[in-house]
Write an enzyme that holds these catalytic residues in place. Structure first.
Site, short mmCIF file in Angstrom:
data_model
loop_
_atom_site.label_atom_id
_atom_site.label_comp_id
_atom_site.label_asym_id
_atom_site.label_seq_id
_atom_site.Cartn_x
_atom_site.Cartn_y
_atom_site.Cartn_z
N LEU A 1 4.89 -5.71 -14.07
CA LEU A 1 4.97 -4.56 -14.19
C LEU A 1 4.42 -3.69 -14.72
O LEU A 1 3.78 -3.38 -15.61
CB LEU A 1 6.21 -3.30 -12.92
CG LEU A 1 5.77 -1.64 -13.54
CD1 LEU A 1 4.43 -1.41 -12.93
CD2 LEU A 1 6.82 -1.08 -13.19
N TYR A 2 5.61 -4.16 -16.16
CA TYR A 2 4.92 -4.86 -17.34
C TYR A 2 3.37 -4.93 -17.65
O TYR A 2 2.47 -4.08 -18.39
CB TYR A 2 6.12 -5.24 -18.50
CG TYR A 2 6.14 -5.91 -20.02
CD1 TYR A 2 5.74 -4.84 -20.63
CD2 TYR A 2 4.90 -7.09 -20.18
CE1 TYR A 2 5.23 -4.33 -22.23
CE2 TYR A 2 4.89 -6.93 -21.61
CZ TYR A 2 5.31 -5.58 -22.68
OH TYR A 2 4.37 -5.79 -24.04
#
Length: 403
Positions: free
Chosen positions: A212-213
């Site tokens: 997700l980062y």
């Protein structure tokens, strides 16, 4: 007559009691707010402090707003800018992702170099607009972000809040400013995701994020493109590759390993499929700073004014790495050598948490356009970190024992 007089007294006392009640209620609320948020500085004093910190040494120097200034890269970039005569103002919200005391210590270090760090959040549009009104910044160095790959599995919303909404907030403030500043911001090598072609080039695909980062950083690059296209903002994205060094982030492997080795705790050494080595393109902080300053110095002016585009604007993205991936096993053995302590190693399979097996930067574009040439080899850089770590935490322990 007496009854009439008493009646008049009661009629006058009743509204007076209401007035007193309202007065004391307001006073109590004011005290509560003062306790919770502290006494706000006067506008004039605040503006004076901001202007003083932003004043460059010469008319040819830059005036730079650095977001995430009390962070690892932000601190080093701010000091480097100030040392060469640029005007610098920082902003940081001192969040609790890792020990806030380290961020406060960095902020104190910046204060000693004459850099003001405003305590505030990049999602506070009013604060950003005020800063850009008080000072006509020539550049914004946007480094504030929610870092870390694994933490996204615990608190995903923090990445959307900081890395997407926060970026939009900064771009909105810059879009509306007059004149518009040029923007340099921190993307990440993580955008290369599941790309198996190495070394990673800016021309490679970045549409398969492994975390997700990484996805929020890739989204940031697309958002930057739209603001450049619509509003004429000059924007440069920098894809950092595993930055390390003094004043670093405690969630990074080299930092955690140092801490655990010194405490006699077990160190988890991850390996890829079939016993393959996990490696990172460790890049020393001083080299990253040179790349950041190179990007600022070569950034063209934004072409818009007050939210209106007047012509095409510069849009760039660069890798900032060291071009020499280091296996995690070498990281541990180098730390053992520097710390003179044998690590208690435990080899584990790479978990499915969004981390990738290998990062390796192709820096040809940054070398040609920014004059970026990393010069610090891994063992030299790690030695400088270990020296800082032992000094900082021994001093911290001494201060704690005297309290």
């Amino acid at each position: 007559m007496v009854d009439k007089a008493m009646s008049n007294i009661h009629r006058t006392r009743f509204p007076l009691s209401i007035t007193k009640l309202l007065f004391f209620t307001l006073m109590l609320l004011s005290l509560i707010l003062l306790f919770l948020f502290g006494s706000p500085p006067s506008t004039a004093a605040w503006e004076s402090s901001v202007r003083q910190s932003a004043t460059p040494a010469s008319s040819k120097a830059l005036t730079v707003l650095v977001t995430g200034a009390a962070g690892f890269v932000g601190t080093h970039v701010s000091i480097a800018l100030k040392r060469r005569g640029d005007g610098v103002v920082g902003i940081d919200n001192f969040n609790s992702y890792y020990e806030a005391s380290l961020k406060r210590a960095r902020s104190d270090l910046l204060a000693r170099h004459g850099v003001l760090v405003v305590n505030g959040d990049i999602n506070d549009a009013s604060l950003l607009n005020s800063l850009l009104e008080v000072v006509k910044f020539s550049h914004v160095m946007h480094l504030a972000a929610q870092a870390g790959v694994r933490y996204a599995m615990i608190n995903p919303k923090s990445y959307v809040h900081s890395n997407i909404a926060g970026l939009v907030s900064v771009l909105e403030a810059c879009k509306n400013a007059n004149p518009q500043p040029a923007i340099v911001w921190a993307s990440s090598s993580s955008v290369y995701g599941l790309n198996s072609k190495v070394p990673f080039s800016e021309k490679d695909r970045t549409d398969r994020p492994a975390s997700l980062y990484a996805a929020t950083k890739k989204a940031g690059e697309e958002i930057a493109h739209s603001y450049n296209h619509i509003y004429g903002l000059s924007i440069t994205g920098l894809r950092f590759f595993t930055v390390y060094g003094p004043w670093g982030r405690p969630d990074m492997a080299y930092f955690l390993f140092t801490k655990n080795i010194l405490k006699g705790k077990q160190v988890a050494v991850f390996e890829g499929p079939n016993g393959g080595s996990v490696a990172r393109d460790f890049t020393y902080i001083d080299d990253i700073v040179k790349g950041c300053l190179g990007a600022l110095d070569t950034a063209s002016k934004s072409t818009g004014s007050g939210g209106k585009k007047n012509g095409p604007a510069q849009l760039r993205v660069y890798n900032l790495g060291n071009t020499s991936p280091v296996p995690v096993s070498k990281l541990v053995s180098t730390l053992e050598k520097l710390l003179k302590v044998n690590a208690k190693k435990k080899v584990l399979a790479m978990p499915s948490n969004g981390d990738v097996i290998l990062t390796h930067a192709n820096i040809t574009l940054a070398r040609n356009d920014l004059g970026y040439r990393p010069t610090t080899d891994f063992e030299t850089g790690l030695s400088k970190f270990v020296h800082w770590y032992t000094q900082y935490y021994s001093s911290s322990a001494s201060r704690a024992n005297t309290v």
